[in-house]
Scaffold this motif. Structure first.
Motif, mmCIF file in Angstrom:
data_model
loop_
_atom_site.group_PDB
_atom_site.id
_atom_site.type_symbol
_atom_site.label_atom_id
_atom_site.label_comp_id
_atom_site.label_asym_id
_atom_site.label_seq_id
_atom_site.Cartn_x
_atom_site.Cartn_y
_atom_site.Cartn_z
ATOM 1 N N ASP A 12 38.876 46.820 -2.386
ATOM 2 C CA ASP A 12 40.247 46.937 -2.871
ATOM 3 C C ASP A 12 40.536 45.658 -3.647
ATOM 4 O O ASP A 12 40.413 44.560 -3.103
ATOM 5 N N GLU A 46 41.049 51.984 -1.768
ATOM 6 C CA GLU A 46 42.404 51.582 -1.374
ATOM 7 C C GLU A 46 42.448 51.381 0.131
ATOM 8 O O GLU A 46 42.251 52.318 0.893
ATOM 9 N N PRO A 49 46.136 53.454 1.292
ATOM 10 C CA PRO A 49 46.458 54.470 0.290
ATOM 11 C C PRO A 49 47.867 55.048 0.427
ATOM 12 O O PRO A 49 48.415 55.580 -0.531
#
Length: 94
Positions: A12, A46, A49
Motif C-alpha cells: 500500500d 489497499e 479498502p
C-alpha cells in the motif's frame, strides 16, 4: 541479461512499513551477484479498502482494528521513525 527471478512486491503506497520494506528489499537486491538478474514488479494493495473517502484518524483505526492503546501506538511510532531513519526515511505520523 534475462531476469532469473521475478519478485512481486505487494504494498500500500500510503503504508510507511511498506516503504521501509521496499527500501530494504532494494538494498538487498543491490548486493546480489550480477549473474542473478531480478525483475521487480510492484503490485498495489489497499490495507484499509473500506476507509471513508476523507480518511480516518490513524489512532482510532488502530484501536478499532487491533485493540491497541495510545501508549502501544506511541511505541510503534517510535519504532517506525527509528527503522525509517535507518533506511533513509523521515516519518511524521502525527
Amino acid at each position: 541479461m534475462q531476469p532469473v527471478l521475478t519478485l512481486d512486491f505487494v504494498s500500500d503506497i500510503s503504508c510507511p512499513w511498506c516503504a521501509i520494506g521496499l527500501s530494504t528489499l532494494l538494498t538487498a537486491l543491490e548486493r546480489l551477484p550480477p549473474q542473478l538478474a531480478v525483475a521487480l514488479q510492484c503490485q498495489p494493495f489497499e490495507l484499509v479498502p473500506d476507509a471513508p473517502p476523507g480518511g480516518q484518524d490513524l489512532g482510532e483505526l488502530l484501536t478499532q482494528r487491533y485493540g491497541s492503546t495510545p501508549e502501544q501506538q506511541a511505541k510503534a511510532y517510535a519504532m517506525l521513525r527509528q527503522r525509517g531513519a535507518e533506511v533513509g526515511f523521515e516519518f511524521h505520523p502525527d
